[in-house]
Enzyme design. Structure first.
Site, PDB file in Angstrom:
ATOM      1  N   HIS A   1      -0.745   4.825   7.376  1.00 37.64           N
ATOM      2  CA  HIS A   1      -0.303   5.342   5.932  1.00 37.64           C
ATOM      3  C   HIS A   1       0.032   6.935   6.173  1.00 37.64           C
ATOM      4  CE1 HIS A   1      -2.593   1.954   4.768  1.00 37.64           C
ATOM      5  NE2 HIS A   1      -1.446   1.573   4.033  1.00 37.64           N
TER       6      HIS A   1
ATOM      7  N   ASP B   1      -4.123   7.885   7.647  1.00 33.11           N
ATOM      8  CA  ASP B   1      -4.580   7.055   8.467  1.00 33.11           C
ATOM      9  C   ASP B   1      -3.802   6.286   9.363  1.00 33.11           C
ATOM     10  OD1 ASP B   1      -3.447   5.045   7.125  1.00 33.11           O
ATOM     11  OD2 ASP B   1      -5.179   4.566   5.736  1.00 33.11           O
TER      12      ASP B   1
ATOM     13  N   SER C   1       0.697  -1.161   0.052  1.00 34.02           N
ATOM     14  CA  SER C   1      -0.030   0.177   0.136  1.00 34.02           C
ATOM     15  C   SER C   1       0.649   1.094   0.011  1.00 34.02           C
ATOM     16  CB  SER C   1      -1.059  -0.125   1.269  1.00 34.02           C
ATOM     17  OG  SER C   1      -0.329  -0.084   2.518  1.00 34.02           O
TER      18      SER C   1
END
Ligand SMILES: *[C@@H]1O[C@H](CO)[C@@H](O)[C@H](O)[C@H]1NC(C)=O
Length: 358
Positions: free
Chosen positions: A336, A333, A42
């Site tokens: 991240h 978040d 990610s």
């Protein structure tokens, strides 16, 4: 008077020439590449998970809030991710599209493509936790891409792109935080943490060898950042009073050292390779320790929702607590970074790359 004028003109010329020389050397610091090609998780996924049967997605707002037009693309953040900035600096375009995104064609992918899948790791078992693409599957798609590229551009031109492209590889965090430390009866019952590091570095080595055999030459490996300082890890670090988890940070450092040793060895053995690690740990660690130096106000909590545990579907647009200005936050978040963090980290990586690739 005449003397002074002469002096002034000379000084101006010297100044102008100096500026020109600096500009030339700066632009020469980074070579231009025909494409940026991305593998990983990610930290670099630009939307492949949108097309995969997993719950780990981010193609809804508030993700992408600060992306071009406020578009949620499947990038795990409020805006762009590091490969986008790297492609803007060295490649032909400002963003790297996801290979599985049906909006794009081989014409787009010829100038840069992303095979990354959020939630994946070096270890096949990590990908199976949230049912995302394992690394070998990313390589399968890359092979398919090569075939499509040759059909589209002809063998010679396609091979040139494959050879000259900049390859970015960013993963490893999930192997520890989504797999090893989560399931005591899984990898943790098979390996000590040091053995698991060796296991992962072995997979990384085989992966690099395979990319090299497929024609890749310039490869950048992002090691681990201080994974013990991610907001989610702070939240669960109850006995550590919600500070950074030092054990995890130490694992990151020791993993990075092993990765560096492997990189050294492969650089000697594979004669045409330019392989390097980006040392992202250093810059992220500095940002976390000295957030105000970089203009940040919040580092312990993320911008989205309560900023402590939310990511993916839990990072909801309905939540009134989500911050209004993500650029004050290091993290978007619980897992991240914000676009601003990504930009600072990428600027640092690009300076390192310029030194290596010169
Ligand atoms: C991961 O799975 C693929 C496909 O089944 C297999 O070829 C590969 O050897 C596995 N990797 C490891 C390190 O077990």
């Amino acid at each position: 008077m005449q003397m002074n004028m002469g002096y002034t003109y000379t000084a101006l010329w010297v100044l102008l020439l100096t500026k020109l020389l600096v500009a030339v050397s700066q632009s020469q610091g980074l070579p231009k590449v025909p494409a940026v090609i991305v593998f990983g998780d990610s930290s670099v996924d630009s939307g492949n998970n949108n097309k995969i049967a997993t719950v780990l997605k981010s193609n809804f707002s508030p993700y992408g809030r600060d992306f071009d037009g406020g578009r949620p693309t499947g990038r795990f953040g409020n805006g762009r991710v590091p490969p986008d900035f790297i492609s803007e600096a060295m490649g032909p375009k400002p963003n790297v599209p996801a290979y599985l995104d049906p909006m794009y064609t081989i014409e787009d992918f010829a100038t840069g493509v992303c095979f990354a899948s959020a939630g994946t790791g070096y270890d096949n078992k990590t990908a199976s936790v949230l049912n995302v693409m394992p690394l070998w599957k990313e390589v399968e798609y890359y092979k398919e891409y090569q075939a499509r590229l040759r059909a589209y551009l002809g063998v010679e031109k396609a091979n040139e792109i494959i050879r000259e492209a900049m390859y970015l590889v960013s993963l490893g965090t999930n192997d520890f935080l989504e797999n090893y430390y989560v399931f005591p009866a899984g990898r943790r019952s098979q390996f000590t943490v040091a053995q698991y590091e060796d296991f992962l570095v072995g997979i990384a080595e085989n992966f690099i060898r395979e990319l090299y055999a497929l024609g890749a030459r310039k490869i950048s490996l992002t090691g681990l950042v201080p994974i013990g300082c991610l907001p989610l890890e702070r939240l669960v670090n109850i006995f550590g009073h919600h500070g950074c988890n030092q054990e995890y940070n130490n694992v990151a450092l020791s993993f990075n050292k092993k990765l560096d040793n492997m990189v050294c060895r492969l650089n000697r053995e594979l004669t045409q390779i330019t392989l390097f690690t980006t040392k992202a740990y250093e810059i992220v660690n500095d940002i976390i320790k000295n957030p105000s130096k970089y203009g940040f106000e919040v580092v312990e909590k993320a911008c989205c929702s309560t900023g402590t545990f939310e990511m993916s579907y839990l990072c909801s647009d309905k939540n009134p607590l989500t911050c209004t200005d993500a650029s004050k936050y290091v993290f978007w978040d619980a897992f991240h970074p914000t676009e601003k963090t990504n930009r600072i980290v990428t600027d640092y990586i690009l300076r390192k790359m310029a030194e290596t690739l010169r």
